[in-house]
Design an enzyme around this catalytic site. Structure first.
Site, mmCIF file in Angstrom:
data_model
loop_
_atom_site.group_PDB
_atom_site.id
_atom_site.type_symbol
_atom_site.label_atom_id
_atom_site.label_comp_id
_atom_site.label_asym_id
_atom_site.label_seq_id
_atom_site.Cartn_x
_atom_site.Cartn_y
_atom_site.Cartn_z
ATOM 1 N N GLU A 35 0.767 -1.248 0.000
ATOM 2 C CA GLU A 35 0.000 0.000 0.000
ATOM 3 C C GLU A 35 0.793 1.290 0.000
ATOM 4 O O GLU A 35 0.343 2.279 -0.552
ATOM 5 C CB GLU A 35 -1.004 0.027 1.147
ATOM 6 C CG GLU A 35 -0.428 -0.306 2.504
ATOM 7 C CD GLU A 35 -1.528 -0.564 3.527
ATOM 8 O OE1 GLU A 35 -2.542 0.151 3.492
ATOM 9 O OE2 GLU A 35 -1.385 -1.487 4.349
ATOM 10 N N LYS A 50 5.157 13.739 14.042
ATOM 11 C CA LYS A 50 6.123 14.775 14.426
ATOM 12 C C LYS A 50 5.802 16.107 13.725
ATOM 13 O O LYS A 50 6.034 17.180 14.278
ATOM 14 C CB LYS A 50 7.548 14.341 14.095
ATOM 15 C CG LYS A 50 7.967 13.035 14.747
ATOM 16 C CD LYS A 50 7.620 12.998 16.228
ATOM 17 C CE LYS A 50 7.597 11.589 16.776
ATOM 18 N NZ LYS A 50 6.417 10.799 16.423
ATOM 19 N N SER A 195 -1.350 5.368 28.025
ATOM 20 C CA SER A 195 -0.403 6.476 28.233
ATOM 21 C C SER A 195 1.010 6.112 27.808
ATOM 22 O O SER A 195 1.979 6.626 28.361
ATOM 23 C CB SER A 195 -0.399 6.902 29.702
ATOM 24 O OG SER A 195 0.247 5.925 30.503
ATOM 25 N N ALA A 197 3.832 5.931 24.523
ATOM 26 C CA ALA A 197 4.319 7.017 23.668
ATOM 27 C C ALA A 197 3.237 7.542 22.735
ATOM 28 O O ALA A 197 3.059 8.763 22.596
ATOM 29 C CB ALA A 197 5.522 6.536 22.859
ATOM 30 N N ILE A 198 2.478 6.645 22.082
ATOM 31 C CA ILE A 198 1.460 7.090 21.126
ATOM 32 C C ILE A 198 0.366 7.886 21.821
ATOM 33 O O ILE A 198 -0.005 8.982 21.396
ATOM 34 C CB ILE A 198 0.857 5.878 20.382
ATOM 35 C CG1 ILE A 198 1.913 5.230 19.483
ATOM 36 C CG2 ILE A 198 -0.344 6.301 19.543
ATOM 37 C CD1 ILE A 198 1.449 3.929 18.836
ATOM 38 N N VAL A 284 -3.627 1.573 22.992
ATOM 39 C CA VAL A 284 -3.273 0.523 23.951
ATOM 40 C C VAL A 284 -2.238 -0.431 23.377
ATOM 41 O O VAL A 284 -2.222 -1.609 23.685
ATOM 42 C CB VAL A 284 -4.537 -0.245 24.394
ATOM 43 C CG1 VAL A 284 -5.408 0.638 25.260
ATOM 44 C CG2 VAL A 284 -5.322 -0.759 23.186
ATOM 45 N N ASP A 325 8.906 -4.549 13.957
ATOM 46 C CA ASP A 325 7.788 -4.730 14.878
ATOM 47 C C ASP A 325 7.240 -6.152 14.866
ATOM 48 O O ASP A 325 6.834 -6.684 15.898
ATOM 49 C CB ASP A 325 6.647 -3.767 14.530
ATOM 50 C CG ASP A 325 6.971 -2.321 14.868
ATOM 51 O OD1 ASP A 325 8.085 -2.065 15.367
ATOM 52 O OD2 ASP A 325 6.109 -1.450 14.634
ATOM 53 N N HIS A 458 29.776 24.896 26.117
ATOM 54 C CA HIS A 458 28.967 25.837 26.900
ATOM 55 C C HIS A 458 28.614 27.044 26.043
ATOM 56 O O HIS A 458 29.466 27.549 25.323
ATOM 57 C CB HIS A 458 29.741 26.297 28.136
ATOM 58 C CG HIS A 458 29.032 27.342 28.933
ATOM 59 N ND1 HIS A 458 27.995 27.036 29.796
ATOM 60 C CD2 HIS A 458 29.196 28.690 28.985
ATOM 61 C CE1 HIS A 458 27.555 28.155 30.348
ATOM 62 N NE2 HIS A 458 28.273 29.173 29.882
#
Length: 479
Positions: A35, A50, A195, A197-198, A284, A325, A458
């Protein structure tokens, strides 16, 4: 019948990176996609989210221009359609870029849905579905469906949103993250279930855009994979921003109306409350896309919805591999990319180091940002380490104060006996860009002495990293 050295099923970050590396190694390579080139991450995940969060960040700065001595006249408000259009444009640009890279590296693209019929052979049929809308047309020059052969077949089919009973997405009132990326209108009240990351990224985006947001988390701690101290800091910041958080709670019932819903939420003490919302985002987790690939018939071992592999992507069936994944957690794009490179280099006889999951960083791009690598303090102690822990708050950093971002924390965890860096955990401005310093340090087996002797520029936010290391050994200067 066309034959290849390697065929990769799926063109997400793991798939297309693996294909390019395979071509670099001189292997005749093809990639199968059903796809969209670039997979979910590029088209419906990492990248477009993002872009959405960047729009929210700019809105936040505009609304707080006075904090920086600036005056902005006129109304400042989000244009939902324009925000979504920009996000989709970013995804489309990168989608085109992936196609260019595959063509440049002479990787053939086979357009369709693949099934592994036997080791060394796949059958590709025409694609009949898309995540959003009708099937996507094959790019110019793509190979037609059919039977193809390869010495090595790599499964890189990614994952999809997990669905809980009673929270089945309907595309209107109950959203997956796909729906949440392309809202037709901005909801006034939003309920986010989960709760991780997504969930937290969308909660942060929609709250900044003006929605009333409630987050429900079944565990006591939000951001469950993060260090407890970092998660607690982030929770205070989220609540300060107006996000309502219910932890140790679960949605037990959803009553749908025509254009809104009522969710019954039960807390750990058995009490219930009803939350009204225009939309609900189910966040979830995700589950691997292992179905309909022919893996079960071939006896490929799976566990909890993911393909079981070794450190080089090998399954228990010769000639079949899996990465990303679909091969299990952590379900992160950069893990998929590196896992794919390790897999293909091993196939090519390059003798790469196996993937070390404890050195894979995780990032959450909400406000404030969160980033981590390695063991949390709790996990380190549970593993039997005697630890030294360093902390440094952003309020002690000149650059953070100058940026108007004085809230944040860097936490480092060391093995007290050897000085080995076991983990690093950050919350605050731009920490997703800072974490790579600790990742490199861990991969180089850097000790606390090396980090203390390194000279940090710095003024930079990175000085907080240095001071956190110093603090672990009682040598912090600016606190």
């Amino acid at each position: 019948m066309t034959s290849y050295d390697v065929i990769i099923i799926g063109s997400g970050p793991g798939g297309y990176v693996t294909a390019i590396r395979a071509a670099q190694l001189g292997l005749k390579t093809a990639i199968v996609e059903r796809e969209h080139l670039g997979g979910i991450c590029l088209n419906w995940g990492c990248i477009p989210t993002k872009a959405l969060l960047r729009s929210a960040e700019i809105l936040h700065y505009a609304e707080h221009a006075g904090d920086y001595g600036l005056v902005l006249d006129g109304t400042i408000r989000p244009d939902t359609a324009a925000v979504v259009k920009r996000s989709r444009g970013v995804a489309n640009q990168l989608n085109t870029g992936v196609g260019f890279l595959l063509k440049k590296n002479k990787v053939d693209v086979i357009w369709g849905v693949a099934t592994v019929t036997k080791p060394g052979e796949i059958n590709v049929i025409p694609s009949t579905r898309s995540v959003q809308g009708p099937p996507v047309a094959a790019p110019k020059g793509a190979q037609a469906p059919g039977i193809y052969q390869a010495k090595h077949i790599i499964v890189a089919t990614g994952a999809r949103p997990r669905v809980l009973p009673g929270l089945e997405p309907d595309g209107k009132l109950i959203w997956t993250y796909f729906d949440a990326m392309v809202p037709a209108v901005m909801p006034k009240k939003l309920l986010v279930v989960g709760s991780g990351a997504i969930g937290i990224e969308f909660a942060s985006f929609y709250r900044t855009m003006g929605a009333e947001v409630t987050v429900v988390e079944v565990l006591p701690q939000i951001l469950p994979v993060e260090d407890e101290e970092i998660a607690a800091h982030a929770r205070k910041r989220f609540e300060k921003a107006g996000i309502r958080i219910l932890s140790s709670a679960k949605v037990v019932k959803v009553d749908k109306g025509e254009n809104s819903l009522k969710a019954t939420v039960e807390t750990a003490d058995g009490k219930t409350q009803v939350i009204e919302a225009d939309r609900l985002i189910s966040a979830v987790g995700v589950v691997g896309n292992i179905e309909n690939l022919g893996l079960e018939k071939l006896g490929v071992k799976t566990d909890r919805g993911c393909v079981v592999i070794d450190g080089y992507g090998k399954t228990n069936v010769a000639g079949i591999y899996a990465i990303g994944d679909v091969a299990g957690p952590p379900m992160l794009a950069h893990k998929a990319e590196h896992e794919g490179v390790v897999c293909i280099e091993a196939i090519a006889g390059q003798h790469p180091h196996p993937l070390e999951k404890d050195k894979i960083p995780g990032c959450t791009y909400c406000t404030p940002q969160i980033a981590s690598v390695g063991l949390t303090e709790k996990k380190a102690r549970e593993a039997g380490y005697t630890v030294k822990v360093g902390r440094f708050p952003f309020i002690g950093n000149g650059k953070a104060i100058a940026l108007g971002e004085p809230e944040g924390l860097v936490k480092t965890v060391f093995d007290a006996k050897t000085g080995k860096l076991l983990g690093a955990h950050l919350v605050g401005a731009e920490v997703t860009e800072l974490i790579q310093g600790f990742v490199i340090a861990m991969n180089l087996e850097t000790t606390e002495e090396d980090l203390m002797h390194a000279v940090f520029p710095h003024p930079t936010l990175s000085e907080t990293m240095h001071e956190s290391v110093l603090d672990a050994y009682g040598r912090a200067i600016h606190i």
